[in-house]
Design a protein around this motif. Structure first.
Motif, mmCIF file in Angstrom:
data_model
loop_
_atom_site.group_PDB
_atom_site.id
_atom_site.type_symbol
_atom_site.label_atom_id
_atom_site.label_comp_id
_atom_site.label_asym_id
_atom_site.label_seq_id
_atom_site.Cartn_x
_atom_site.Cartn_y
_atom_site.Cartn_z
ATOM 1 N N TYR A 315 0.791 -1.178 -0.070
ATOM 2 C CA TYR A 315 -0.048 -0.017 0.021
ATOM 3 C C TYR A 315 0.807 1.318 0.000
ATOM 4 C CZ TYR A 315 -3.603 -3.281 1.067
ATOM 5 O OH TYR A 315 -4.424 -4.589 1.246
ATOM 6 N N PRO A 316 0.404 2.195 -0.660
ATOM 7 C CA PRO A 316 1.260 3.553 -0.590
ATOM 8 C C PRO A 316 1.483 4.061 0.763
ATOM 9 C CG PRO A 316 -0.974 4.036 -1.793
ATOM 10 C CD PRO A 316 -0.943 2.362 -1.321
ATOM 11 N N LEU A 317 2.519 4.444 1.040
ATOM 12 C CA LEU A 317 2.937 5.051 2.404
ATOM 13 C C LEU A 317 2.320 6.320 2.618
ATOM 14 C CD1 LEU A 317 7.079 4.637 2.721
ATOM 15 C CD2 LEU A 317 5.143 3.736 4.151
ATOM 16 N N ARG A 343 -9.021 8.203 13.833
ATOM 17 C CA ARG A 343 -9.212 9.391 14.614
ATOM 18 C C ARG A 343 -8.500 10.602 14.396
ATOM 19 N NH1 ARG A 343 -9.429 6.972 19.209
ATOM 20 N NH2 ARG A 343 -7.088 7.337 19.755
ATOM 21 N N GLU A 344 -6.895 10.129 14.133
ATOM 22 C CA GLU A 344 -6.217 11.219 13.818
ATOM 23 C C GLU A 344 -5.870 11.471 12.180
ATOM 24 O OE1 GLU A 344 -2.708 10.786 16.349
ATOM 25 O OE2 GLU A 344 -3.911 10.666 18.018
ATOM 26 N N ASN A 345 -6.597 10.778 11.629
ATOM 27 C CA ASN A 345 -6.488 10.641 10.093
ATOM 28 C C ASN A 345 -4.980 10.705 9.636
ATOM 29 O OD1 ASN A 345 -7.639 11.428 7.374
ATOM 30 N ND2 ASN A 345 -7.417 13.597 7.400
ATOM 31 N N LEU A 346 -4.411 9.733 9.842
ATOM 32 C CA LEU A 346 -3.135 9.315 9.633
ATOM 33 C C LEU A 346 -2.839 8.532 8.263
ATOM 34 C CD1 LEU A 346 -2.116 8.340 13.376
ATOM 35 C CD2 LEU A 346 -1.878 10.477 12.250
ATOM 36 N N SER A 347 -1.684 8.992 7.547
ATOM 37 C CA SER A 347 -1.641 8.094 6.490
ATOM 38 C C SER A 347 -0.420 6.901 7.229
ATOM 39 C CB SER A 347 -0.289 9.018 5.618
ATOM 40 O OG SER A 347 0.761 9.409 6.354
ATOM 41 N N ILE A 348 -0.123 5.982 6.289
ATOM 42 C CA ILE A 348 0.667 4.616 6.947
ATOM 43 C C ILE A 348 1.933 5.367 7.386
ATOM 44 C CG2 ILE A 348 1.766 2.765 6.236
ATOM 45 C CD1 ILE A 348 -0.451 2.075 4.349
ATOM 46 N N LYS A 349 2.456 6.356 6.480
ATOM 47 C CA LYS A 349 4.059 6.736 7.227
ATOM 48 C C LYS A 349 3.652 7.617 8.710
ATOM 49 C CE LYS A 349 8.077 8.656 5.667
ATOM 50 N NZ LYS A 349 9.018 9.183 4.482
ATOM 51 N N GLN A 350 2.640 8.309 8.700
ATOM 52 C CA GLN A 350 2.523 9.032 9.850
ATOM 53 C C GLN A 350 1.988 8.127 11.122
ATOM 54 O OE1 GLN A 350 -0.707 11.591 8.247
ATOM 55 N NE2 GLN A 350 0.654 13.329 8.260
ATOM 56 N N LEU A 351 1.423 7.057 10.613
ATOM 57 C CA LEU A 351 1.073 5.834 11.699
ATOM 58 C C LEU A 351 2.267 5.068 12.317
ATOM 59 C CD1 LEU A 351 -1.186 4.570 13.272
ATOM 60 C CD2 LEU A 351 -1.282 2.896 11.475
ATOM 61 N N LEU A 352 3.167 5.090 11.362
ATOM 62 C CA LEU A 352 4.671 4.318 11.864
ATOM 63 C C LEU A 352 5.269 4.889 12.794
ATOM 64 C CD1 LEU A 352 5.916 3.058 8.268
ATOM 65 C CD2 LEU A 352 4.672 1.724 9.954
ATOM 66 N N LEU A 353 5.403 6.469 12.608
ATOM 67 C CA LEU A 353 5.888 7.223 13.716
ATOM 68 C C LEU A 353 5.113 7.467 14.845
ATOM 69 C CD1 LEU A 353 7.675 10.213 11.619
ATOM 70 C CD2 LEU A 353 8.489 8.337 12.766
ATOM 71 N N ARG A 354 3.793 7.508 14.719
ATOM 72 C CA ARG A 354 2.789 7.570 15.823
ATOM 73 C C ARG A 354 3.186 6.402 16.730
ATOM 74 N NH1 ARG A 354 0.375 8.534 19.419
ATOM 75 N NH2 ARG A 354 -1.747 9.583 19.780
ATOM 76 N N LEU A 355 3.439 5.056 16.238
ATOM 77 C CA LEU A 355 3.443 3.901 17.070
ATOM 78 C C LEU A 355 4.870 3.751 17.310
ATOM 79 C CD1 LEU A 355 1.007 1.670 14.567
ATOM 80 C CD2 LEU A 355 0.713 2.714 16.950
ATOM 81 N N ALA A 356 5.912 4.333 16.984
ATOM 82 C CA ALA A 356 7.449 3.973 16.963
ATOM 83 C C ALA A 356 7.838 4.025 18.548
ATOM 84 C CB ALA A 356 8.196 4.698 16.502
ATOM 85 N N GLY A 357 7.313 4.885 19.442
ATOM 86 C CA GLY A 357 7.742 5.121 20.566
ATOM 87 C C GLY A 357 6.747 3.880 21.759
ATOM 88 N N GLY A 358 5.558 3.798 21.282
ATOM 89 C CA GLY A 358 4.547 2.890 22.083
ATOM 90 C C GLY A 358 3.943 2.051 21.729
ATOM 91 N N ARG A 359 4.003 1.805 20.413
ATOM 92 C CA ARG A 359 3.352 0.454 19.812
ATOM 93 C C ARG A 359 1.867 0.477 20.379
ATOM 94 N NH1 ARG A 359 8.126 0.374 20.319
ATOM 95 N NH2 ARG A 359 8.755 -1.488 21.362
ATOM 96 N N GLY A 360 1.247 1.455 20.174
ATOM 97 C CA GLY A 360 0.006 1.556 20.734
ATOM 98 C C GLY A 360 -0.362 1.902 22.096
ATOM 99 N N HIS A 361 0.618 2.057 22.935
ATOM 100 C CA HIS A 361 0.553 2.732 24.240
ATOM 101 C C HIS A 361 0.507 4.238 24.350
ATOM 102 C CE1 HIS A 361 0.696 -0.904 26.776
ATOM 103 N NE2 HIS A 361 1.383 -1.433 25.595
ATOM 104 N N TYR A 362 -0.006 4.642 25.329
ATOM 105 C CA TYR A 362 -0.158 6.301 25.057
ATOM 106 C C TYR A 362 1.295 6.907 25.486
ATOM 107 C CZ TYR A 362 -2.347 10.657 26.149
ATOM 108 O OH TYR A 362 -2.488 12.114 25.931
ATOM 109 N N THR A 363 1.575 8.100 24.293
ATOM 110 C CA THR A 363 3.068 8.447 24.162
ATOM 111 C C THR A 363 2.624 10.050 24.901
ATOM 112 O OG1 THR A 363 2.907 8.870 22.235
ATOM 113 C CG2 THR A 363 4.095 6.991 22.813
ATOM 114 N N ILE A 364 3.652 10.366 25.459
ATOM 115 C CA ILE A 364 3.444 11.921 25.821
ATOM 116 C C ILE A 364 4.973 12.428 26.066
ATOM 117 C CG2 ILE A 364 3.304 11.230 28.459
ATOM 118 C CD1 ILE A 364 2.041 13.988 28.722
#
Lengths: 444, 444
Positions: A315-317, A343-364
């Motif tokens: 799929y396109p990043l 919810r955050e309207n993320l592309s796959i690439k944005q999602l990857l960074l969003r998950l990099a620190g927490g893998r789904g856990h809450y990051t702050i």
């Protein structure tokens, strides 16, 4: 000090390099020490000095060649490492992950009883059913057994281990050297378990341990997982992205426990929090950006694909996450990731960074006060009984949390300054289980 | 000091109370400490200070209610205890017993690799196949699988663990933080094992450990056992009652190793010795009599019956051992016991006492010089490369051996005064195994 306030519980999600998937590339990590005991001794002692309730080691039963290439080296088996740490700590709880899908209940019951004995009552078991084909293929399966079947097996597994932990009553040992009677054999029980998955005669080959049974921890958040937690779990680790979701989950777990005849206080809900702490919010965000800078898109995509059970490289990043089919793997995490992307309207690439620190856990990423405020808010609003703290970079992330956040929590009267007891159960405010003699009396 | 003489190897058979079956009743034992880590830390530190090659923990996967009554409480699981001891020792080898009949090879390979990492290269595995129905019944079997089948499974088990230990080549780790490459994935191998008992894909989820593979130890002395030892074992524990039998066994093991293309030096034979040491022979005999005084005939009979697979309570205590049928249990030990009873013309009752201290291992009650002479004689006459020292009473038996016997062995130039290396392999004069890349290259 008389503690009038309800106290929150803190568990350290212990890693060698940090919870961020690229942490090993950060100059501040000590990549070469990842398999050295001294590295973990240092962290365990810090966490104990800071009065964490417990340390926890996650686990997977496989590593792929691509994973190895990009930094997933696997690591020291949790019970091995925690047994070693038991010898050099005195108070902190020690929670090991062990799968019910690839082990024998007799061995597992015994190893946790052993850890509980050598640690003087600090053992906890994070019960997992494991969810990937790669793991199953190391244990003669072609594919991972279905979600329902894994939980069915897990329930029977817990039934067996519970009987085994109770197979020596608390007062079975007499140790009368003169008379030559070591144990009252009327208080040592065969269990004669025969079920769909296991047949185990018992008794266990080690007397009942200081906590009676290890503290039972669980992290599945699917319908099966919540049901299992309601029946057995005393601590629930969970990934939650919003206060509202966390509140709903918290309520669900307590209700499920109540339905099983347990009190709501007998199960503690600890969402994962992956903090990055800076003196200013800007500094924290810079730290986060630096960690993100080390991520490798190919690897992150490989990881996410494994997690959701779909090969996303097709799929396109820059496009959205495609619809994900029902999975027999990690159901609740897949659902969380889908909802987050939407919810955050993320592309796959944005999602990857969003998950990099927490893998789904809450990051702050924020200041110590911002992090403490978050914890207090979730804690005071029935979203959490405490937190599973997952520093994104070790050791800096742990040091920052200990140095700057814990004192704020202590000042606010939310977190202990000294351990009140010695058992992990005491730290957590959990009662010591009686032996289930009704269960066993038929088999004296 | 330049060592010109061949050096003997000493392993401590570690127990909480002592190797004598009634040791727990002796006022000198610390029965209440049998499940406490501090108790074993004390012994491990003593043994390390005395420069033993290694500590060893035996194991059984069951305890009976009658066993519990008379003092067989089971105990801390070996890998758990040795992992803890790894944290508080630096040089001594750590040998854990694990059965190939009731475990998964992926888990076992990983746990030994983990212990080898955290101990900086001191792990050893005493490989057993387990031989009793009581154990089998804790793992969904009705009876213990046949002797031949257990060894067939053990051989495949070792094939799998060996492939897994080699699945990360020694130079697989690059850890290039800048380039983001942790491992060279051409040097991390899936093993794709498919056999009669196991199907395991690999790679192992932990990189290769300091010793490459743990030191492989084995104690079976049946035909199957000797064959297995010839192929795999690097240390062989054995029970031998006469110099001549020990010489024959020693020769057989070396010949079998040679037949498998190995050098005779690549396998070390360590007979068990259960010493009781006194300033005079008379004092030693009094100590032995005191221990014997605590034995319980009913229990000893129960134990012996279990060991030989025949209920001996049906036979007169003052009469001879009845003929024993072929067993699928512990074959070589049963044979040894039969021969011992016949050679010394023992009644069942006399046999029980004869076995109380050593369970078939060589017992000696004597002065330090007598004990040292025995060890030297066996060592110099090709009956042993060293010994598995089994103190009958802890801690006194260990203290006596360390204080009085080891200095004699050192004076005679037979035993080290300092550790020459840090790996258990170095203590034992065993080479570090290369990765078996031929085996793996097809699966890159």
């Amino acid at each position: 000090m008389v503690q009038t306030k309800r106290q929150l519980h803190l568990n350290l999600f212990l890693t060698g390099m940090g919870h961020h998937e690229a942490s090993w590339r950060h100059p501040g990590s000590e990549t070469g020490n990842n398999l050295k005991l001294s590295h973990y001794v240092k962290f365990a002692k810090k966490a104990e000095e800071a009065k964490f309730d417990s340390l926890f080691l996650a686990d997977r039963y496989a590593v792929s060649r691509q994973g190895a290439k990009y930094g997933l080296q696997g690591g020291i088996e949790p019970l091995t490492l925690l047994s070693a740490l038991a010898a050099v700590t005195e108070n902190i709880g020690l929670i090991a992950t062990v799968s019910t899908s690839f082990n024998e209940p007799y061995n597992v019951a015994r190893r946790f009883a052993s850890l509980d004995h050598i640690s003087n009552g600090r053992a906890g078991w994070n019960i997992i059913t494991s969810g990937t084909d790669g793991e199953a293929q190391n244990f003669h399966f072609k594919k991972i057994p279905s979600h329902g079947l894994r939980y069915e097996k897990a329930r029977e597994f817990l039934e067996v281990t519970s009987k085994l932990w109770d197979s020596w009553e608390d007062d079975a040992i007499i140790a009368d050297q003169e008379a030559g009677i070591f144990a009252d054999d009327q208080k040592v029980h065969e269990i004669h378990h025969k079920g769909k998955f296991f047949a185990v005669r018992g008794p266990l080959n080690i007397p009942r341990s200081p906590q009676g049974r290890p503290v039972l921890v669980q992290a599945g958040s699917s319908a099966d997982g919540i049901d299992f937690a309601g029946q057995y779990a005393e601590v629930v680790f969970t990934a939650q992205q919003t206060l509202e979701d966390a509140q709903r989950f918290y309520q669900e777990i307590k209700a499920r426990a109540t339905a099983f005849g347990r009190s709501p206080e007998s199960v503690k809900v600890l969402p994962g929090i992956c903090p990055i702490i800076g003196k200013t919010e800007e500094e924290a965000r810079e730290k986060e950006a630096q960690l993100h800078h080390y991520t490798n898109t190919e690897f992150s995509l490989h990881q996410l694909s494994n997690r959701v059970g779909v090969d996303l490289s097709a799929y396109p990043l820059d496009g959205p996450l495609p619809p994900l089919p029902a999975t027999d793997g990690h159901q609740s995490r897949t659902k969380l990731i889908q909802e987050l992307a939407l919810r955050e309207n993320l592309s796959i690439k944005q999602l990857l960074l969003r998950l990099a620190g927490g893998r789904g856990h809450y990051t702050i990423a924020g200041t110590p006060t911002q992090v403490a405020d978050l914890l207090e808010k979730w804690f005071e609003n029935k979203a959490a009984d405490g937190f599973n703290i997952m520093p994104q970079l070790m050791r800096e992330g742990l040091d920052d949390f200990i140095t700057y956040v814990i004192p704020i929590l202590q000042e606010r009267g939310l977190f202990r300054k000294e351990y009140a007891g010695t058992l992990l159960r005491e730290h957590l405010g959990l009662k010591r289980p009686d032996t289930d003699t009704i269960n066993l009396s038929a088999h004296a």
